[in-house]
Design an enzyme around this catalytic site. Structure first.
Site, PDB file in Angstrom:
ATOM      1  N   LEU A 207      15.674  33.891 -52.048  1.00  0.00           N
ATOM      2  CA  LEU A 207      16.776  33.630 -51.129  1.00  0.00           C
ATOM      3  C   LEU A 207      18.019  33.258 -51.928  1.00  0.00           C
ATOM      4  O   LEU A 207      17.997  32.264 -52.655  1.00  0.00           O
ATOM      5  CB  LEU A 207      16.345  32.425 -50.285  1.00  0.00           C
ATOM      6  CG  LEU A 207      17.053  32.101 -48.987  1.00  0.00           C
ATOM      7  CD1 LEU A 207      16.869  33.222 -47.985  1.00  0.00           C
ATOM      8  CD2 LEU A 207      16.478  30.792 -48.429  1.00  0.00           C
ATOM      9  N   HIS A 208      19.061  34.072 -51.847  1.00  0.00           N
ATOM     10  CA  HIS A 208      20.296  33.674 -52.541  1.00  0.00           C
ATOM     11  C   HIS A 208      21.562  34.297 -51.985  1.00  0.00           C
ATOM     12  O   HIS A 208      22.653  33.981 -52.448  1.00  0.00           O
ATOM     13  CB  HIS A 208      20.201  33.999 -54.035  1.00  0.00           C
ATOM     14  CG  HIS A 208      20.363  35.465 -54.325  1.00  0.00           C
ATOM     15  ND1 HIS A 208      19.341  36.357 -54.180  1.00  0.00           N
ATOM     16  CD2 HIS A 208      21.432  36.190 -54.721  1.00  0.00           C
ATOM     17  CE1 HIS A 208      19.761  37.566 -54.486  1.00  0.00           C
ATOM     18  NE2 HIS A 208      21.029  37.499 -54.818  1.00  0.00           N
TER      19      HIS A 208
END
Ligand code: UD1
Length: 371
Positions: A207-208
Protein backbone atom coordinates in the site's frame (compact mmCIF):
# COMPACT_ATOMS: atom_id res chain seq x y z
CA UNK A 1 25.79 1.73 -29.27
CA UNK A 2 26.36 3.69 -26.10
CA UNK A 3 23.22 3.34 -24.01
CA UNK A 4 22.54 5.43 -20.92
CA UNK A 5 20.11 3.75 -18.51
CA UNK A 6 18.22 5.81 -15.93
CA UNK A 7 16.86 4.33 -12.70
CA UNK A 8 16.09 6.00 -9.42
CA UNK A 9 13.10 4.57 -7.60
CA UNK A 10 12.45 1.06 -6.30
CA UNK A 11 10.21 -0.13 -9.16
CA UNK A 12 12.83 0.96 -11.74
CA UNK A 13 15.61 -1.33 -10.61
CA UNK A 14 14.04 -4.64 -11.66
CA UNK A 15 13.26 -3.11 -15.07
CA UNK A 16 16.79 -1.91 -15.91
CA UNK A 17 18.76 -4.77 -14.29
CA UNK A 18 18.32 -7.28 -17.14
CA UNK A 19 19.36 -4.66 -19.70
CA UNK A 20 22.97 -4.38 -18.50
CA UNK A 21 23.70 -7.99 -19.31
CA UNK A 22 21.73 -7.98 -22.56
CA UNK A 23 23.58 -4.88 -23.77
CA UNK A 24 26.98 -6.28 -22.82
CA UNK A 25 26.22 -9.61 -24.48
CA UNK A 26 25.37 -7.83 -27.74
CA UNK A 27 28.62 -5.83 -27.57
CA UNK A 28 27.12 -2.46 -26.59
CA UNK A 29 28.32 -0.23 -23.78
CA UNK A 30 26.17 1.14 -20.97
CA UNK A 31 26.19 4.07 -18.60
CA UNK A 32 24.11 3.71 -15.44
CA UNK A 33 22.64 6.87 -13.93
CA UNK A 34 21.03 6.42 -10.48
CA UNK A 35 18.93 9.48 -9.77
CA UNK A 36 18.63 8.87 -6.01
CA UNK A 37 14.85 9.41 -5.96
CA UNK A 38 14.88 6.48 -3.55
CA UNK A 39 17.89 6.47 -1.26
CA UNK A 40 17.17 4.30 1.83
CA UNK A 41 19.18 1.08 1.83
CA UNK A 42 15.91 -0.89 1.89
CA UNK A 43 14.47 1.04 -1.09
CA UNK A 44 17.60 1.07 -3.25
CA UNK A 45 20.95 -0.54 -2.31
CA UNK A 46 19.42 -3.92 -1.45
CA UNK A 47 17.87 -4.09 -4.91
CA UNK A 48 21.06 -3.13 -6.73
CA UNK A 49 22.92 -5.86 -4.88
CA UNK A 50 20.30 -8.60 -5.29
CA UNK A 51 19.84 -7.84 -8.97
CA UNK A 52 23.64 -7.86 -9.47
CA UNK A 53 23.54 -4.40 -11.02
CA UNK A 54 26.77 -2.52 -11.70
CA UNK A 55 27.77 0.41 -9.51
CA UNK A 56 26.14 3.59 -10.83
CA UNK A 57 28.43 5.58 -13.13
CA UNK A 58 26.65 8.71 -11.98
CA UNK A 59 24.56 9.33 -8.86
CA UNK A 60 22.33 12.40 -8.92
CA UNK A 61 21.31 12.17 -5.22
CA UNK A 62 18.06 14.09 -5.71
CA UNK A 63 16.24 12.64 -2.69
CA UNK A 64 12.63 13.37 -1.70
CA UNK A 65 10.84 16.69 -2.14
CA UNK A 66 7.69 18.15 -3.65
CA UNK A 67 7.00 17.01 -7.22
CA UNK A 68 8.15 20.30 -8.72
CA UNK A 69 11.32 20.57 -6.68
CA UNK A 70 12.24 16.91 -7.14
CA UNK A 71 11.62 17.07 -10.90
CA UNK A 72 13.51 20.36 -11.25
CA UNK A 73 16.48 19.02 -9.30
CA UNK A 74 16.51 15.86 -11.44
CA UNK A 75 16.61 17.95 -14.61
CA UNK A 76 19.30 20.31 -13.36
CA UNK A 77 21.55 17.45 -12.31
CA UNK A 78 20.92 15.21 -15.33
CA UNK A 79 21.63 17.82 -18.00
CA UNK A 80 25.40 18.15 -17.42
CA UNK A 81 25.73 14.38 -17.09
CA UNK A 82 24.10 13.89 -20.45
CA UNK A 83 26.21 16.61 -22.05
CA UNK A 84 29.37 14.96 -20.76
CA UNK A 85 28.40 11.36 -21.53
CA UNK A 86 26.83 11.89 -24.98
CA UNK A 87 25.16 8.47 -25.39
CA UNK A 88 23.31 7.28 -28.50
CA UNK A 89 20.29 6.35 -26.43
CA UNK A 90 18.77 7.45 -23.14
CA UNK A 91 16.59 4.59 -21.88
CA UNK A 92 14.01 5.47 -19.24
CA UNK A 93 11.66 2.95 -17.61
CA UNK A 94 8.24 3.08 -15.98
CA UNK A 95 6.42 6.15 -14.75
CA UNK A 96 8.20 7.80 -11.83
CA UNK A 97 9.38 11.41 -11.64
CA UNK A 98 12.92 10.35 -12.61
CA UNK A 99 11.53 8.88 -15.83
CA UNK A 100 9.84 12.04 -17.02
CA UNK A 101 12.55 14.45 -15.85
CA UNK A 102 15.34 12.61 -17.67
CA UNK A 103 13.25 12.07 -20.81
CA UNK A 104 12.52 15.79 -20.96
CA UNK A 105 16.18 16.77 -20.58
CA UNK A 106 17.25 14.26 -23.23
CA UNK A 107 14.59 15.35 -25.69
CA UNK A 108 15.82 18.96 -25.49
CA UNK A 109 19.44 17.88 -26.07
CA UNK A 110 18.54 15.48 -28.87
CA UNK A 111 19.97 17.61 -31.67
CA UNK A 112 22.91 19.01 -29.71
CA UNK A 113 24.37 15.68 -28.76
CA UNK A 114 22.59 13.32 -31.15
CA UNK A 115 20.91 11.14 -28.54
CA UNK A 116 17.47 9.58 -28.72
CA UNK A 117 15.02 8.59 -26.01
CA UNK A 118 13.53 5.12 -25.58
CA UNK A 119 10.75 4.45 -23.08
CA UNK A 120 10.47 0.95 -21.66
CA UNK A 121 6.89 0.25 -20.45
CA UNK A 122 5.35 2.68 -22.93
CA UNK A 123 1.65 2.96 -23.62
CA UNK A 124 0.09 2.02 -20.27
CA UNK A 125 -2.85 4.25 -19.39
CA UNK A 126 -5.06 4.51 -16.32
CA UNK A 127 -6.77 7.59 -17.82
CA UNK A 128 -6.73 8.98 -14.29
CA UNK A 129 -4.97 12.32 -14.46
CA UNK A 130 -4.98 12.69 -10.67
CA UNK A 131 -2.20 10.06 -10.58
CA UNK A 132 1.28 11.57 -10.85
CA UNK A 133 2.33 8.39 -12.64
CA UNK A 134 -0.25 8.94 -15.40
CA UNK A 135 1.10 12.43 -16.07
CA UNK A 136 4.62 11.00 -16.15
CA UNK A 137 3.66 8.17 -18.52
CA UNK A 138 1.78 10.24 -21.04
CA UNK A 139 4.42 12.96 -21.23
CA UNK A 140 7.33 10.52 -21.36
CA UNK A 141 5.68 8.67 -24.24
CA UNK A 142 5.11 11.95 -26.08
CA UNK A 143 8.81 12.82 -25.72
CA UNK A 144 10.22 9.43 -26.72
CA UNK A 145 11.60 8.40 -30.10
CA UNK A 146 11.13 4.70 -29.47
CA UNK A 147 8.16 3.35 -27.50
CA UNK A 148 8.72 -0.16 -26.19
CA UNK A 149 5.48 -1.71 -25.02
CA UNK A 150 5.04 -4.47 -22.41
CA UNK A 151 1.63 -5.77 -23.55
CA UNK A 152 -0.48 -5.73 -26.71
CA UNK A 153 -3.06 -3.33 -25.26
CA UNK A 154 -0.49 -0.51 -25.07
CA UNK A 155 0.02 0.30 -28.78
CA UNK A 156 -3.62 1.31 -29.45
CA UNK A 157 -3.39 3.76 -26.54
CA UNK A 158 -0.38 5.40 -28.17
CA UNK A 159 -1.84 5.45 -31.69
CA UNK A 160 -4.99 7.08 -30.28
CA UNK A 161 -2.76 9.87 -28.97
CA UNK A 162 -1.29 10.46 -32.42
CA UNK A 163 2.00 8.61 -32.01
CA UNK A 164 3.43 7.21 -35.24
CA UNK A 165 3.05 3.40 -35.17
CA UNK A 166 6.50 3.10 -36.75
CA UNK A 167 8.00 4.26 -33.43
CA UNK A 168 6.15 1.64 -31.35
CA UNK A 169 7.57 -1.80 -30.74
CA UNK A 170 6.15 -4.64 -28.64
CA UNK A 171 8.92 -6.18 -26.52
CA UNK A 172 7.05 -7.73 -23.56
CA UNK A 173 7.61 -7.18 -19.87
CA UNK A 174 11.24 -6.81 -18.84
CA UNK A 175 10.42 -6.87 -15.13
CA UNK A 176 9.47 -10.52 -15.55
CA UNK A 177 13.06 -11.23 -16.68
CA UNK A 178 14.15 -10.19 -13.18
CA UNK A 179 11.31 -12.05 -11.48
CA UNK A 180 12.04 -15.38 -13.15
CA UNK A 181 15.72 -15.00 -12.45
CA UNK A 182 15.34 -14.21 -8.74
CA UNK A 183 12.38 -16.45 -7.91
CA UNK A 184 14.41 -19.56 -6.95
CA UNK A 185 16.58 -17.41 -4.65
CA UNK A 186 13.50 -15.74 -3.19
CA UNK A 187 11.86 -19.09 -2.48
CA UNK A 188 15.02 -20.46 -0.87
CA UNK A 189 15.05 -17.60 1.65
CA UNK A 190 12.10 -19.22 3.46
CA UNK A 191 10.57 -15.86 4.39
CA UNK A 192 7.09 -17.19 5.31
CA UNK A 193 8.74 -19.73 7.62
CA UNK A 194 10.98 -17.07 9.17
CA UNK A 195 7.96 -14.86 9.81
CA UNK A 196 6.04 -17.78 11.26
CA UNK A 197 3.19 -17.44 8.75
CA UNK A 198 3.87 -20.56 6.68
CA UNK A 199 1.61 -22.90 8.68
CA UNK A 200 -1.67 -21.45 7.37
CA UNK A 201 -2.84 -19.24 4.50
CA UNK A 202 -1.79 -15.60 4.70
CA UNK A 203 -2.71 -12.44 2.82
CA UNK A 204 0.12 -10.15 1.68
CA UNK A 205 -0.62 -6.43 1.37
CA UNK A 206 1.27 -3.54 -0.24
CA UNK A 207 0.00 0.00 0.00
CA UNK A 208 1.59 3.29 -1.02
CA UNK A 209 -0.46 5.14 -3.67
CA UNK A 210 -1.03 8.76 -2.68
CA UNK A 211 -4.78 8.32 -3.41
CA UNK A 212 -4.96 5.60 -0.74
CA UNK A 213 -2.52 6.79 1.88
CA UNK A 214 -2.45 10.60 1.74
CA UNK A 215 -6.14 11.00 2.66
CA UNK A 216 -6.86 10.09 6.31
CA UNK A 217 -10.41 8.80 5.65
CA UNK A 218 -9.34 6.65 2.73
CA UNK A 219 -6.38 5.27 4.68
CA UNK A 220 -8.64 4.49 7.66
CA UNK A 221 -11.06 2.68 5.33
CA UNK A 222 -8.32 0.56 3.82
CA UNK A 223 -6.83 -0.31 7.21
CA UNK A 224 -10.31 -1.22 8.50
CA UNK A 225 -10.70 -3.53 5.50
CA UNK A 226 -7.39 -5.18 6.34
CA UNK A 227 -8.47 -5.59 9.96
CA UNK A 228 -11.66 -7.27 8.69
CA UNK A 229 -9.58 -9.65 6.54
CA UNK A 230 -7.36 -10.19 9.60
CA UNK A 231 -10.27 -11.77 11.50
CA UNK A 232 -10.01 -14.89 9.33
CA UNK A 233 -6.48 -14.82 7.88
CA UNK A 234 -3.02 -13.68 8.78
CA UNK A 235 -2.34 -10.30 7.12
CA UNK A 236 1.28 -9.38 6.34
CA UNK A 237 2.02 -5.74 5.51
CA UNK A 238 5.53 -4.55 4.59
CA UNK A 239 5.23 -0.79 5.00
CA UNK A 240 6.42 1.68 2.36
CA UNK A 241 8.06 4.74 4.02
CA UNK A 242 5.31 7.03 2.70
CA UNK A 243 2.59 4.84 4.25
CA UNK A 244 4.45 4.48 7.53
CA UNK A 245 4.75 8.29 7.77
CA UNK A 246 1.06 8.85 7.00
CA UNK A 247 -0.18 6.25 9.49
CA UNK A 248 1.89 7.93 12.16
CA UNK A 249 0.94 11.51 11.30
CA UNK A 250 -2.81 10.70 11.02
CA UNK A 251 -2.68 8.86 14.37
CA UNK A 252 -3.86 5.59 12.82
CA UNK A 253 -1.34 3.24 14.47
CA UNK A 254 -4.12 1.54 16.45
CA UNK A 255 -5.75 0.45 13.15
CA UNK A 256 -2.77 -1.83 12.49
CA UNK A 257 -4.08 -4.02 15.34
CA UNK A 258 -3.17 -7.64 14.72
CA UNK A 259 -1.58 -7.14 11.31
CA UNK A 260 1.98 -8.40 10.85
CA UNK A 261 3.73 -5.13 9.98
CA UNK A 262 7.20 -5.26 8.45
CA UNK A 263 9.82 -2.85 7.15
CA UNK A 264 10.22 -2.70 3.35
CA UNK A 265 11.51 -6.04 2.06
CA UNK A 266 14.24 -6.89 -0.40
CA UNK A 267 13.28 -8.13 -3.85
CA UNK A 268 13.96 -11.82 -3.22
CA UNK A 269 12.19 -11.67 0.14
CA UNK A 270 9.18 -10.00 -1.46
CA UNK A 271 9.02 -12.55 -4.27
CA UNK A 272 9.23 -15.41 -1.78
CA UNK A 273 6.49 -13.92 0.38
CA UNK A 274 4.29 -13.13 -2.62
CA UNK A 275 4.75 -16.61 -4.03
CA UNK A 276 3.58 -18.18 -0.77
CA UNK A 277 0.54 -15.92 -0.24
CA UNK A 278 -3.01 -17.14 -0.73
CA UNK A 279 -4.06 -13.64 -1.89
CA UNK A 280 -2.26 -10.34 -2.46
CA UNK A 281 -3.97 -7.00 -1.89
CA UNK A 282 -2.14 -4.10 -3.50
CA UNK A 283 -2.23 -0.68 -5.09
CA UNK A 284 1.11 -1.19 -6.85
CA UNK A 285 1.36 -1.62 -10.62
CA UNK A 286 4.34 -3.97 -10.50
CA UNK A 287 2.73 -6.28 -7.93
CA UNK A 288 -0.32 -6.74 -10.20
CA UNK A 289 2.08 -8.01 -12.87
CA UNK A 290 4.20 -10.15 -10.55
CA UNK A 291 1.17 -11.92 -9.03
CA UNK A 292 -0.11 -12.63 -12.53
CA UNK A 293 3.06 -14.51 -13.45
CA UNK A 294 3.26 -16.21 -10.04
CA UNK A 295 -0.36 -17.35 -10.40
CA UNK A 296 -1.34 -15.77 -7.07
CA UNK A 297 -4.83 -14.18 -6.90
CA UNK A 298 -4.55 -10.40 -6.58
CA UNK A 299 -7.05 -7.72 -5.58
CA UNK A 300 -6.13 -4.21 -6.68
CA UNK A 301 -7.19 -1.48 -4.26
CA UNK A 302 -7.77 1.15 -6.94
CA UNK A 303 -10.56 2.42 -9.12
CA UNK A 304 -8.85 1.35 -12.35
CA UNK A 305 -5.66 -0.26 -13.60
CA UNK A 306 -3.30 0.78 -16.36
CA UNK A 307 -2.42 -2.90 -16.62
CA UNK A 308 -5.72 -4.44 -17.85
CA UNK A 309 -3.94 -7.51 -19.17
CA UNK A 310 -3.42 -8.60 -15.54
CA UNK A 311 -7.23 -8.78 -15.25
CA UNK A 312 -8.12 -10.20 -18.68
CA UNK A 313 -5.25 -12.69 -18.86
CA UNK A 314 -3.94 -12.82 -15.31
CA UNK A 315 -5.03 -13.27 -11.72
CA UNK A 316 -5.92 -9.67 -10.91
CA UNK A 317 -9.29 -8.08 -10.14
CA UNK A 318 -10.31 -4.61 -9.01
CA UNK A 319 -11.85 -4.18 -5.56
CA UNK A 320 -15.37 -2.66 -5.65
CA UNK A 321 -15.07 1.14 -5.78
CA UNK A 322 -15.34 3.28 -3.70
CA UNK A 323 -13.44 1.11 -1.27
CA UNK A 324 -15.22 0.00 1.89
CA UNK A 325 -13.99 -2.29 4.64
CA UNK A 326 -16.63 -4.90 3.76
CA UNK A 327 -15.89 -4.59 0.04
CA UNK A 328 -12.18 -5.23 0.58
CA UNK A 329 -12.91 -8.23 2.77
CA UNK A 330 -15.43 -9.71 0.31
CA UNK A 331 -13.13 -9.19 -2.70
CA UNK A 332 -10.30 -10.84 -0.79
CA UNK A 333 -12.50 -13.85 0.06
CA UNK A 334 -13.63 -14.18 -3.60
CA UNK A 335 -10.05 -14.02 -4.82
CA UNK A 336 -9.00 -16.62 -2.28
CA UNK A 337 -11.72 -18.96 -3.53
CA UNK A 338 -10.22 -18.72 -7.02
CA UNK A 339 -7.07 -20.50 -5.77
CA UNK A 340 -3.68 -20.16 -7.32
CA UNK A 341 -2.24 -21.46 -10.57
CA UNK A 342 1.28 -22.50 -11.54
CA UNK A 343 4.04 -20.00 -12.23
CA UNK A 344 3.86 -18.84 -15.83
CA UNK A 345 0.52 -20.53 -16.50
CA UNK A 346 -1.27 -17.20 -16.79
CA UNK A 347 1.56 -15.15 -18.28
CA UNK A 348 0.57 -12.69 -21.01
CA UNK A 349 2.51 -12.73 -24.28
CA UNK A 350 6.10 -11.60 -23.91
CA UNK A 351 6.19 -11.99 -20.13
CA UNK A 352 8.64 -14.80 -20.63
CA UNK A 353 12.00 -13.76 -19.17
CA UNK A 354 13.45 -12.70 -22.54
CA UNK A 355 12.30 -9.11 -22.93
CA UNK A 356 15.75 -7.57 -22.34
CA UNK A 357 17.36 -9.02 -25.50
CA UNK A 358 14.29 -7.91 -27.48
CA UNK A 359 14.73 -4.38 -26.11
CA UNK A 360 18.39 -4.35 -27.12
CA UNK A 361 17.46 -5.64 -30.60
CA UNK A 362 14.85 -2.91 -30.94
CA UNK A 363 17.40 -0.21 -30.00
CA UNK A 364 19.91 -1.65 -32.46
CA UNK A 365 17.38 -1.82 -35.29
CA UNK A 366 16.26 1.75 -34.62
CA UNK A 367 19.94 2.74 -34.81
CA UNK A 368 20.25 0.96 -38.14
CA UNK A 369 22.50 -1.76 -36.68
CA UNK A 370 21.80 -5.41 -37.46
CA UNK A 371 18.54 -7.02 -36.40
C1 UD1 B 1 7.42 6.72 -6.11
C2 UD1 B 1 6.75 6.82 -7.48
C3 UD1 B 1 5.68 5.72 -7.60
C4 UD1 B 1 6.26 4.37 -7.27
C5 UD1 B 1 6.89 4.41 -5.89
C6 UD1 B 1 7.49 3.09 -5.49
C7 UD1 B 1 6.62 9.06 -8.45
C8 UD1 B 1 5.73 10.20 -8.76
N1 UD1 B 1 6.10 8.09 -7.69
O1 UD1 B 1 6.44 7.06 -5.14
O2 UD1 B 1 5.20 5.72 -8.93
O3 UD1 B 1 5.25 3.39 -7.32
O4 UD1 B 1 7.91 5.41 -5.91
O5 UD1 B 1 7.99 3.17 -4.19
O6 UD1 B 1 7.75 9.05 -8.89
N2 UD1 B 1 11.05 7.86 1.26
C9 UD1 B 1 11.96 7.38 2.15
N3 UD1 B 1 13.02 6.71 1.64
C10 UD1 B 1 13.24 6.52 0.32
C11 UD1 B 1 12.29 7.02 -0.58
C12 UD1 B 1 11.19 7.69 -0.10
O7 UD1 B 1 11.83 7.50 3.35
O8 UD1 B 1 14.24 5.88 -0.06
C13 UD1 B 1 9.87 8.56 1.79
C14 UD1 B 1 10.05 10.03 1.86
O9 UD1 B 1 9.44 10.47 3.03
C15 UD1 B 1 9.28 10.56 0.68
C16 UD1 B 1 8.18 9.52 0.53
O10 UD1 B 1 8.76 8.30 0.95
O11 UD1 B 1 8.82 11.83 0.89
C17 UD1 B 1 7.70 9.38 -0.86
O12 UD1 B 1 8.77 9.09 -1.76
P1 UD1 B 1 8.70 9.54 -3.32
O13 UD1 B 1 9.85 8.99 -4.06
O14 UD1 B 1 8.46 10.99 -3.40
O15 UD1 B 1 7.40 8.87 -3.85
P2 UD1 B 1 6.86 7.41 -3.64
O16 UD1 B 1 5.62 7.50 -2.83
O17 UD1 B 1 7.92 6.45 -3.16
Amino acid sequence: MRVLLVAGARPNFMKVAPLFEALARAGHSHIFVHTGQHYDAAMSDTFLRELAMPEPDEHLEVGSDTHARQTARLMERFEPVLQARRPDWVVVVGDVNSTLACALVASKLRDDIGCRVAHVEAGLRSNDWTMPEEVNRVLTDRLSDLLLTPSRDAAPNLVREGIDPARIEFVGNVMIDSLLRLLPTGRALGVPQRLGVADRPYVLVTLHRPSNVDDPDQLRTVLSGLARVGRRARVVLPLHPRTRDRIRSFGLDACLGDLTVLDPLGYGEMLGLMDGASVVLTDSGGVQEETTVLGVPCVTLREQTERPVTVTEGTNRLAPWPLTADGIDAACADAEAMGRSAVGERSPEGWDGHAAPRIVDALARASGIGG
